[in-house]
Design an enzyme around this catalytic site. Structure first.
Site, PDB file in Angstrom:
ATOM      1  N   PRO A 257       1.588 -13.783  -9.675  1.00  0.00           N
ATOM      2  CA  PRO A 257       3.019 -13.924  -9.938  1.00  0.00           C
ATOM      3  C   PRO A 257       3.495 -15.366  -9.850  1.00  0.00           C
ATOM      4  O   PRO A 257       3.194 -16.055  -8.897  1.00  0.00           O
ATOM      5  CB  PRO A 257       3.652 -13.100  -8.820  1.00  0.00           C
ATOM      6  CG  PRO A 257       2.669 -13.148  -7.693  1.00  0.00           C
ATOM      7  CD  PRO A 257       1.308 -13.252  -8.335  1.00  0.00           C
TER       8      PRO A 257
ATOM      9  N   ASP B 219       7.063 -13.521  -8.408  1.00  0.00           N
ATOM     10  CA  ASP B 219       7.132 -13.879  -7.000  1.00  0.00           C
ATOM     11  C   ASP B 219       8.596 -14.185  -6.699  1.00  0.00           C
ATOM     12  O   ASP B 219       9.120 -15.197  -7.139  1.00  0.00           O
ATOM     13  CB  ASP B 219       6.254 -15.103  -6.756  1.00  0.00           C
ATOM     14  CG  ASP B 219       5.861 -15.221  -5.306  1.00  0.00           C
ATOM     15  OD1 ASP B 219       6.495 -14.549  -4.464  1.00  0.00           O
ATOM     16  OD2 ASP B 219       4.923 -15.973  -5.013  1.00  0.00           O
TER      17      ASP B 219
ATOM     18  N   TRP C 203       3.001 -15.983   0.562  1.00  0.00           N
ATOM     19  CA  TRP C 203       1.595 -15.869   0.142  1.00  0.00           C
ATOM     20  C   TRP C 203       0.989 -14.556   0.607  1.00  0.00           C
ATOM     21  O   TRP C 203       0.040 -14.053   0.021  1.00  0.00           O
ATOM     22  CB  TRP C 203       0.771 -17.036   0.671  1.00  0.00           C
ATOM     23  CG  TRP C 203       1.053 -18.300  -0.063  1.00  0.00           C
ATOM     24  CD1 TRP C 203       1.686 -19.403   0.413  1.00  0.00           C
ATOM     25  CD2 TRP C 203       0.735 -18.574  -1.418  1.00  0.00           C
ATOM     26  NE1 TRP C 203       1.774 -20.345  -0.571  1.00  0.00           N
ATOM     27  CE2 TRP C 203       1.195 -19.871  -1.702  1.00  0.00           C
ATOM     28  CE3 TRP C 203       0.100 -17.847  -2.428  1.00  0.00           C
ATOM     29  CZ2 TRP C 203       1.045 -20.459  -2.944  1.00  0.00           C
ATOM     30  CZ3 TRP C 203      -0.050 -18.438  -3.675  1.00  0.00           C
ATOM     31  CH2 TRP C 203       0.419 -19.738  -3.927  1.00  0.00           C
TER      32      TRP C 203
ATOM     33  N   GLN D 159      -4.718 -23.049  -6.805  1.00  0.00           N
ATOM     34  CA  GLN D 159      -4.646 -21.776  -6.099  1.00  0.00           C
ATOM     35  C   GLN D 159      -5.831 -21.535  -5.179  1.00  0.00           C
ATOM     36  O   GLN D 159      -5.928 -20.479  -4.566  1.00  0.00           O
ATOM     37  CB  GLN D 159      -4.534 -20.619  -7.093  1.00  0.00           C
ATOM     38  CG  GLN D 159      -3.257 -20.630  -7.897  1.00  0.00           C
ATOM     39  CD  GLN D 159      -2.036 -20.562  -7.025  1.00  0.00           C
ATOM     40  OE1 GLN D 159      -2.005 -19.869  -6.012  1.00  0.00           O
ATOM     41  NE2 GLN D 159      -1.016 -21.305  -7.378  1.00  0.00           N
TER      42      GLN D 159
ATOM     43  N   TRP E  95      -3.406 -18.347  -3.960  1.00  0.00           N
ATOM     44  CA  TRP E  95      -3.610 -16.951  -4.306  1.00  0.00           C
ATOM     45  C   TRP E  95      -5.067 -16.512  -4.153  1.00  0.00           C
ATOM     46  O   TRP E  95      -5.342 -15.454  -3.604  1.00  0.00           O
ATOM     47  CB  TRP E  95      -3.136 -16.717  -5.738  1.00  0.00           C
ATOM     48  CG  TRP E  95      -2.885 -15.291  -6.060  1.00  0.00           C
ATOM     49  CD1 TRP E  95      -2.196 -14.397  -5.303  1.00  0.00           C
ATOM     50  CD2 TRP E  95      -3.333 -14.583  -7.204  1.00  0.00           C
ATOM     51  NE1 TRP E  95      -2.175 -13.170  -5.920  1.00  0.00           N
ATOM     52  CE2 TRP E  95      -2.861 -13.260  -7.102  1.00  0.00           C
ATOM     53  CE3 TRP E  95      -4.075 -14.935  -8.338  1.00  0.00           C
ATOM     54  CZ2 TRP E  95      -3.104 -12.293  -8.065  1.00  0.00           C
ATOM     55  CZ3 TRP E  95      -4.306 -13.980  -9.301  1.00  0.00           C
ATOM     56  CH2 TRP E  95      -3.832 -12.671  -9.162  1.00  0.00           C
TER      57      TRP E  95
ATOM     58  N   LYS F   1       1.735 -36.987 -13.908  1.00  0.00           N
ATOM     59  CA  LYS F   1       2.288 -35.651 -13.855  1.00  0.00           C
ATOM     60  C   LYS F   1       3.471 -35.553 -14.797  1.00  0.00           C
ATOM     61  O   LYS F   1       4.198 -36.513 -14.990  1.00  0.00           O
ATOM     62  CB  LYS F   1       2.774 -35.353 -12.428  1.00  0.00           C
ATOM     63  CG  LYS F   1       1.663 -34.906 -11.515  1.00  0.00           C
ATOM     64  CD  LYS F   1       2.248 -34.404 -10.217  1.00  0.00           C
ATOM     65  CE  LYS F   1       1.118 -33.983  -9.291  1.00  0.00           C
ATOM     66  NZ  LYS F   1       1.558 -33.679  -7.956  1.00  0.00           N
TER      67      LYS F   1
ATOM     68  N   LYS G 166      10.304 -34.239 -15.449  1.00  0.00           N
ATOM     69  CA  LYS G 166      11.533 -34.049 -16.206  1.00  0.00           C
ATOM     70  C   LYS G 166      12.318 -35.351 -16.270  1.00  0.00           C
ATOM     71  O   LYS G 166      12.938 -35.670 -17.269  1.00  0.00           O
ATOM     72  CB  LYS G 166      12.396 -32.979 -15.529  1.00  0.00           C
ATOM     73  CG  LYS G 166      11.960 -31.581 -15.916  1.00  0.00           C
ATOM     74  CD  LYS G 166      12.862 -30.536 -15.295  1.00  0.00           C
ATOM     75  CE  LYS G 166      12.276 -29.152 -15.520  1.00  0.00           C
ATOM     76  NZ  LYS G 166      12.704 -28.176 -14.536  1.00  0.00           N
TER      77      LYS G 166
END
Length: 1043
Positions: A47, A86, A521, A557, A561, A594, A597
Site C-alpha cells: 500500500p 496505507d 509498518w 522497502q 515492507w 532526486k 518539486k
RNA sequence: GGGCGUGUAGCUCAGUUGGUUAGAGCGCGUCCCUGAUAAGGACGAGGUCACAGGUUCGACUCCUGUCACGCCCA
C-alpha cells in the site's frame, strides 16, 4: 476488411480509445474471471501512502505490478489484484495538522483526538480519485472497488488478531525508548517534530571526577564530562571506547591520578610539565572497573557504577569517558541495557525531581543544574567548569527545551526469530538476487527488537488494556467481539477516539487501554492477513493461498515492507510472505538528483503520458536497469526513443499489412497453412524465438531481459522481413506466394500482439482488435500467452539467414566504399564460403541477395583464394590452458603458418610446430582462420564468408540504372502528389538519347513499377513537368492521373 | 562510521564460466536507400572499461585497497 490504419497515429489518443473499450466491455474483470478455473497466482499490493499524487516511482512499481499479473493471467492463472491504501501514520497526520492549524501532539489533544482523527479520515480519500485516474491511465489493471484500506474496521480487527498472536507467543514486551519530551506539555514528541525548532543555547559544561575503586594507582579518578549536570544524580555507569587509548596521569601539583583519553589530555593541561603519564591503557582494559557513585541516591542499583565499553565513544570533546544516565540518552540506554543495568528515572511528568532524589525534590531538572554543580564542588568532585554554546531542540509549541528521556514503549521480540527468518528468506526468489542474498539477509541477521508503539493518534490501536492499579495486569484483546464481551460496549470503530473510551471492568478491577497506537509498518506487514479479514473470514482461502507468488516494491522497502512482512509471517506461520519479489531502484531526475518539486527538474508524468503514451513510458522504464534495483535517470528523450524505435516501426508494419490486405481484399478466411517461402519460415521462427526468450525471462522475473528480444524482433520484422517481402504483397496477381505472405504476416502480427500484451497493453490491444476474427477472444488480454509448444522454430534457418544478412551487409559496405549507389545494377557478385553445406543454404536465398544488392548474378564458390588471402590466428581460449606460459611465444608462430599448413589443419590433420624445443601439435580447434581481402579488389571478409563485387559498369548496366533512376523519380513525384497507392497514372518525359534508350528498353518495367498505363516522350516544346538529373542526364518528368 | 549496489564512448546502457580487435542506441560528420516516410541503411570520429596494486600465459571480468555516486542503517 480491416479498419484502415493511418501511419500517422496518435498513440495517446489510441490509448484513450483502448481504455474506453476495456471499460465498456469490462475486460479486466473478464480477464480475471475467465481464469477462475486456473491455479491461483497470488499477488500482494504494497500500500502507498495516500498523501500525494503518484510520481514516477509509483508508476514504475505500478507497471511492474501490472506486467507480471497480466503475463501470469495469460499463462492461465487466476490473478486477483486488489489495490491497497496505507491510511494511517505521520504523513497523513501531518496533512491533518496543517489543515487544522495544529502545531503538535499537545495541540491535537487540546483540540480533541476525535476532531483530529476524523480530519485524517476525511483527508485519506483526497487523493484516491487522482490516483485511480493516473494508475488506470498507465494501463495498470487493479481492482479499486474491492480495495483494502488500513483504516477499515475489518483490516484493523485483523491487526488486533495479529497482535494477539504475538502476545500469546510472549513476543510483546514493554520497555523504554528515549524520545524528546516536552515537559511543559507533558508529552513525548516524534524525532521529526523535535527537529523543527532548534535554538542556540548556552549550557554548563562540567568535568567531574569519579573515584576508581581497586585501581592499580592510589587516589585515582576517571574524568567525565557532561552538559547536563541534572542527569548526574541518575548516573549509573561510565563508558570508554574499547579501542581508544587512555592514560593514567599524575597531576604534579595535586599528586592526584586521573584517567582520561590520551587524545584529550591537552584540553586539560596546557603544558606537559604539569603532569606525568603513569600508564597507557586501551579502553578495553578499563572495562569492569568499579567506581564510587557520584551521588548515593541509587547506590544499590544492580550492575551499576562500573566502566563499560562501547564504540560510540569519541574523543572529539569531553574526556573520552562518557557519563551514563540510561533514562536520558539513547546511547546511555542502549549500552546500559547491554550490561543489564536497569534504568532509574527520578523525574516526574513535569520533569521535576521526585522523592527518589530528595535533595532536589520538586525542582525542575534544568533548574537543579546550579545546585548540583554546587554540591559537586563541595564534594571536591568538580574538576573543571565552563559553558558551551550549541544548537538544541525546542518544543515548537511552547519554546521550551526538550528533555530526552525514557518513554514507555512496546516492543516485538524479533531477535530470536533471526534464524527462522533467514531460513524462510532463503526460499524467496529475489530479483536481483543480491538484494535478498546480501542486503536483506544481512539485515535479518542483525534484526533488532521492533518498537511498534507510537505516541500518536491516527492509527491502529495497541489492543492492550492495563489494570489501572497494577501495570503488570494486562488484557490483550484479539477481536471486536471479545472487546464487546469484556466491556459490554458495542464496537463500531477501532480508532483511538472511540476505543479509548471503552473501559473493561473485570473481577472488580478496571482496565484502561494503553494510549499508544501501532507503527503503521505493523499494519502493512499484516496486510496478507488483514486484507482478507483473516481469520474472521476467508480462512480456508487464505491458508490455501499463502504465501504470495509475487510482490514488487522499491529498494527502500528492504527495511520497510519486505521486512515487516517477513517478521510477521515468520512469527505467525513460520513461512515467508512471498515467493518472488522484484525490487526496483529509485527513479531520479535526468540530472541525477532526486526529483524535486521545488527544482522542477522532471517532466510532469501526465504530460509525458499525454505526449508519448503510456506504452512508451512503460517500455522505457521496464527496458532499463531500474527493474533490477539500480537507479534510473528519468529522461523524456528515452521515452521518445522507445516510441520511435519500437512502437512506431511495429505500428508501421501493422499499417503496411492492413493497407495492402485491404487493397487485395485479403481476409483471415483466406489464410493458408503452407510456408514455401524461406522468408516466411524465417520470420515465424524468429517469432517463436521471441516467445521463448520472453517467457524464459518472465519466468525468471527478469523484466529487462524480457523486453530486450523485442528490439531484435521488431528490427527483423520491419527491416528485413517486410522490406524484403514488400513486392510479394503488391504483385498484382493473387498467386499462392502472395497468400502465404499475407497469412504469415497476419499470424506474426497477431502473435506479436499477444507476446507484447503484458508490456504494451494498449498498442497490442489496438492491433489485435483490428486483426482478430470473430472466433478469437474479444481482447488480446484474454488470450493465452504463446508458449514454446506452439513455436515453429528452425534454428538452422535462423543461422542461415544470419549469414545471408551478413553477406548483404558486406555487399552494402562494398557499394559504399566504391561509391556505387544501390540503384545502379551490377553484373556479378561473388559469395565464397568453404563450408559447402552453409554455402548451399545461402544459395537457396540467392534471389534475395541479388535483389537486395541489385546484382544480376551471384556466383557461389568454396574457393576464396582468388579474392582473399588466409591467415591463422591462435584460439586463445583453447590454447591458453594447453600452453600456459608458452602462449605468448606461440602467437607469432601461429600467425605465420603457411597456407598449406592452414589448409591441412582445416582439413582435420594435425600439424606439429617447434617452440622452445617443445613440439606443439595444432589441430583445427586450436586456430581460427581469418580471411583478408586482396588489395585492389572490391572484397570484404567476415568469418568464413568472403564477398566480392564486380564493379565493372557496361552500357547495358548503365541503361538499366537509368531506368531504375527514372522509376525512383516517378515514385518520389507520386508521393509528393500524395497519390493513392493504387492510383494509375500516365507518364510524360523529355530527355536525351540515353534516357530514350532506357525507356524504350525498360518501358514495361517502368510502367509496372509506377502503376503507369503509359510512358511517352513529350514533344520538344512541352515544358511541363519537373526537371531531374538522372545520373548526369537532364530530364523532364510529368505525371497525369488516369481516370 | 557500517551493509549493499553502481562507476564502460558526449548521453543512455549491453558485455555470457577470465581469451587477445570492448559492443548497441541516441547525438555528431560523410554517403546511400526509400510507398516502413514522425522512417531506414552503411561508414567515420569518439574509450588509459573510476583509480592503484595483486593473481594469471592472458583481467572490463577474479582478489585487495582508494575515490565518486545511490539506497538503507548508525
Amino acid at each position: 476488411m480491416f479498419s484502415d490504419v493511418s501511419s500517422k497515429v496518435s498513440f495517446p489518443g489510441m490509448e484513450e480509445e483502448v481504455l474506453k473499450l476495456w471499460a465498456e466491455q469490462d475486460i479486466f474483470k473478464k480477464s480475471v474471471e475467465s481464469r477462475k478455473e486456473g491455479k491461483e497466482f497470488v499477488f500482494y499490493d504494497g500500500p502507498p501512502f495516500a498523501t500525494g499524487l503518484p510520481h514516477y516511482g509509483h508508476l514504475l512499481a505500478g507497471t511492474i505490478k501490472d506486467i507480471i499479473p497480466r503475463y501470469q493471467a495469460m499463462r492461465g492463472h487466476y490473478v486477483s489484484r486488489r489495490f491497497g491504501w496505507d491510511c494511517h501514520g505521520l504523513p497523513i497526520e501531518a496533512l491533518a495538522q496543517e489543515a487544522l492549524g495544529l502545531a503538535g501532539a499537545p495541540a491535537i489533544q487540546e483540540a480533541g483526538v476525535d476532531v483530529f482523527n476524523e480530519q485524517c479520515r476525511s483527508m485519506v480519500t483526497t487523493y484516491v480519485e487522482e490516483w485511480e485516474k493516473t494508475v488506470t491511465r498507465m494501463g495498470r489493471w487493479v481492482d479499486f472497488k474491492n480495495d483494502y484500506k488500513t483504516m477499515d474496521k475489518n483490516f484493523m480487527e485483523t491487526i488486533w488478531w495479529v497482535f494477539s498472536q504475538l502476545w500469546e507467543q510472549d513476543r510483546i514486551y514493554k520497555a523504554h525508548r528515549i524520545m524528546p519530551y516536552s515537559w511543559k506539555l507533558n508529552t513525548p514528541l516524534s524525532n521529526f517534530e523535535a527537529g523543527r525548532n532548534y535554538q542556540d543555547v548556552q549550557d554548563p559544561a562540567i568535568t567531574v571526577r569519579v573515584r576508581l575503586l581497586d585501581f592499580e594507582f592510589e587516589h585515582a579518578s576517571a574524568l567525565i564530562w557532561t552538559t547536563t549536570p541534572w542527569t548526574l544524580p541518575g548516573n549509573l555507569a561510565i563508558c570508554a571506547g574499547p579501542d581508544i587509548d587512555y592514560v593514567a596521569l599524575k597531576d604534579k601539583e595535586t599528586h592526584e591520578v586521573f584517567v582520561l583519553a590520551a587524545a584529550r589530555v591537552s584540553a586539560y593541561y596546557k603544558k606537559e610539565e604539569e603532569y606525568e603519564i603513569l600508564k597507557t591503557f586501551k579502553g578495553s582494559e578499563l572495562e569492569g572497573l568499579k567506581y564510587e557513585p557520584i551521588f548515593d541516591f541509587f547506590g544499590g542499583n544492580p550492575h551499576s557504577f562500573q566502566i563499560l565499553n562501547d564504540d560510540f565513544v569519541s574523543t572529539e570533546d569531553g574526556t573520552g569517558i562518557v557519563h551514563m544516565a540510561p533514562a536520558y540518552g539513547e546511547d546511555d540506554y542502549r549500552v546500559c541495557r547491554g550490561y543489564d543495568i536497569p534504568l532509574v528515572d527520578p523525574l516526574d511528568e513535569d520533569c521535576k525531581f521526585t522523592g527518589l532524589v530528595p535533595d532536589y525534590e520538586g525542582e525542575f531538572c534544568k533548574d537543579a543544574d546550579k545546585a548540583i554543580i554546587q554540591a559537586l564542588k563541595h564534594g571536591g568532585k568538580l574538576i573543571y567548569q565552563s559553558t558551551i554554546q550549541h544548537s538544541y531542540p525546542f518544543c515548537e509549541r511552547t519554546d521550551t527545551p526538550l528533555i530526552y528521556r525514557a518513554i514507555d514503549a512496546w516492543y516485538v521480540r524479533v531477535e530470536d526469530l533471526r534464524e527462522r527468518m533467514l531460513k524462510n528468506n532463503a526460499g524467496v526468489h529475489w530479483t536481483p538476487d543480491y538484494v535478498g542474498e546480501k542486503r536483506f539477509a544481512n539485515w535479518l541477521a542483525d534484526a533488532k527488537d521492533w518498537n511498534i508503539s507510537r505516541n500518536r493518534f491516527w492509527g491502529s490501536c495497541i489492543p492492550l488494556w492495563v489494570n489501572v492499579d497494577d501495570k503488570d495486569d494486562i488484557i490483550c484483546v484479539s477481536s471486536c467481539e471479545q472487546l464487546e464481551e469484556l466491556s459490554g460496549v458495542k464496537v463500531d470503530d477501532l480508532h483511538k477516539h472511540h476505543v479509548d473510551k471503552i473501559l473493561i471492568e473485570k473481577d472488580g478491577k478496571t482496565y484502561k487501554r494503553t494510549p499508544e497506537v501501532l507503527d503503521c509498518w505493523f499494519e502493512s506487514g499484516s496486510m496478507p492477513y488483514a486484507q482478507n479479514h483473516y481469520p474472521f473470514e476467508n480462512k480456508e482461502h487464505f491458508e490455501a493461498n499463502f504465501p504470495a507468488d509475487f510482490i514488487a516494491e522499491g529498494l527502500d522497502q528492504t527495511r520497510g515492507w519486505f521486512y515487516t512482512l517477513m517478521v510477521l509471517s515468520t512469527a505467525l506461520f513460520d513461512k515467508p510472505a512471498f515467493k518472488n519479489v522484484v525490487v526496483n531502484g529509485m527513479v531520479l531526475a535526468e540530472d541525477g538528483l532526486k526529483m524535486s518539486k521545488r527544482l522542477k527538474n522532471y517532466p510532469d508524468p501526465m504530460n509525458v503520458i499525454n505526449e508519448y503514451g503510456a506504452d512508451a513510458l512503460r517500455l522505457y522504464m521496464i527496458y532499463s536497469p531500474v527493474v533490477r534495483a539500480e537507479s534510473l535517470r528519468m529522461s523524456e528523450e528515452g521515452v521518445k526513443h522507445s516510441l520511435r524505435h519500437l512502437l512506431l516501426p511495429w505500428w508501421n508494419a501493422y499499417s503496411f499489412f492492413v493497407t495492402y490486405a485491404n487493397i487485395d481484399e485479403w481476409t483471415p478466411a483466406q489464410s493458408v497453412p503452407e510456408r514455401d517461402n524461406l522468408m516466411d519460415r524465417w520470420i515465424q521462427s524468429s517469432l517463436a524465438r521471441l516467445e521463448q526468450q520472453v517467457s524464459d525471462a518472465m519466468d525468471r522475473y527478469d523484466l529487462q531481459a524480457s523486453v530486450r528480444p523485442f528490439v531484435q524482433f521488431i528490427e527483423d520484422l520491419t527491416n528485413w522481413y517486410i522490406r524484403r517481402s514488400r513486392r510479394r504483397f503488391w504483385k498484382s496477381e493473387d498467386d499462392t506466394d502472395k497468400m502465404q505472405a499475407y497469412s504469415t504476416l497476419y499470424e506474426v502480427l497477431i502473435g506479436l500482439s499477444k507476446i507484447a500484451a503484458p508490456f504494451t497493453p494498449f498498442i497490442s490491444e489496438t492491433i489485435y482488435q483490428n486483426l482478430k476474427t470473430d472466433d478469437m477472444p474479444e481482447s488480446v488480454h484474454l488470450c493465452d500467452f504463446p508458449t514454446a509448444a506452439d513455436a515453429k522454430r528452425d534454428e538452422v534457418l535462423e543461422g542461415q539467414m544470419a549469414v545471408v544478412m551478413s553477406a548483404v551487409e558486406q555487399g552494402r559496405t562494398l557499394r559504399g566504399e566504391y561509391k556505387l549507389k544501390n540503384r545502379q545494377p551490377l553484373a556479378k557478385m561473388h559469395v565464397v564460403c568453404d563450408d559447402e553445406k552453409l554455402l548451399a543454404n545461402i544459395q537457396a536465398l540467392e534471389s534475395l541477395i541479388s535483389d537486395e544488392l541489385n546484382v544480376r548474378t551471384v556466383e557461389f564458390s568454396t574457393d576464396s583464394s582468388e579474392l582473399a588471402t588466409i591467415q591463422a590466428k591462435p584460439n586463445f581460449k583453447q590454447l591458453g590452458p594447453k600452453l600456459g606460459p608458452l602462449m605468448k611465444k606461440a602467437v607469432p608462430l601461429i600467425n605465420s603458418l603457411t597456407d598449406e599448413q592452414i589448409a591441412s589443419i582445416s582439413a582435420g590433420e594435425t600439424v606439429a610446430v617447434e617452440l622452445e624445443g617443445k613440439t606443439i601439435e595444432l589441430t583445427s580447434s586450436d586456430i581460427e582462420v581469418v580471411r583478408n581481402p586482396k588489395e585492389g579488389m572490391a572484397v570484404s571478409a567476415e568469418g568464413s564468408l568472403v564477398v566480392g563485387l564486380d564493379t565493372q559498369l557496361t552500357e547495358g548496366l548503365l541503361t538499366e540504372g537509368l531506368a531504375r533512376e527514372f522509376v525512383n523519380k516517378i515514385q518520389s513525384m507520386r508521393k509528393e502528389m500524395d497519390l493513392e497507392v493504387i492510383q494509375r497514372i500516365h507518364i510524360g518525359f523529355k530527355g536525351d538519347e540515353a534516357i530514350g534508350t532506357a525507356v524504350a528498353k525498360y518501358g514495361n518495367y517502368i510502367e509496372a513499377e509506377t502503376l503507369a498505363l503509359s510512358c511517352k516522350a513529350q514533344s520538344e516544346e512541352d515544358e511541363t513537368g519537373m526537371q531531374w538529373d538522372l545520373n548526369g542526364h537532364a530530364c523532364f518528368l510529368s505525371i497525369r492521373t488516369a481516370s
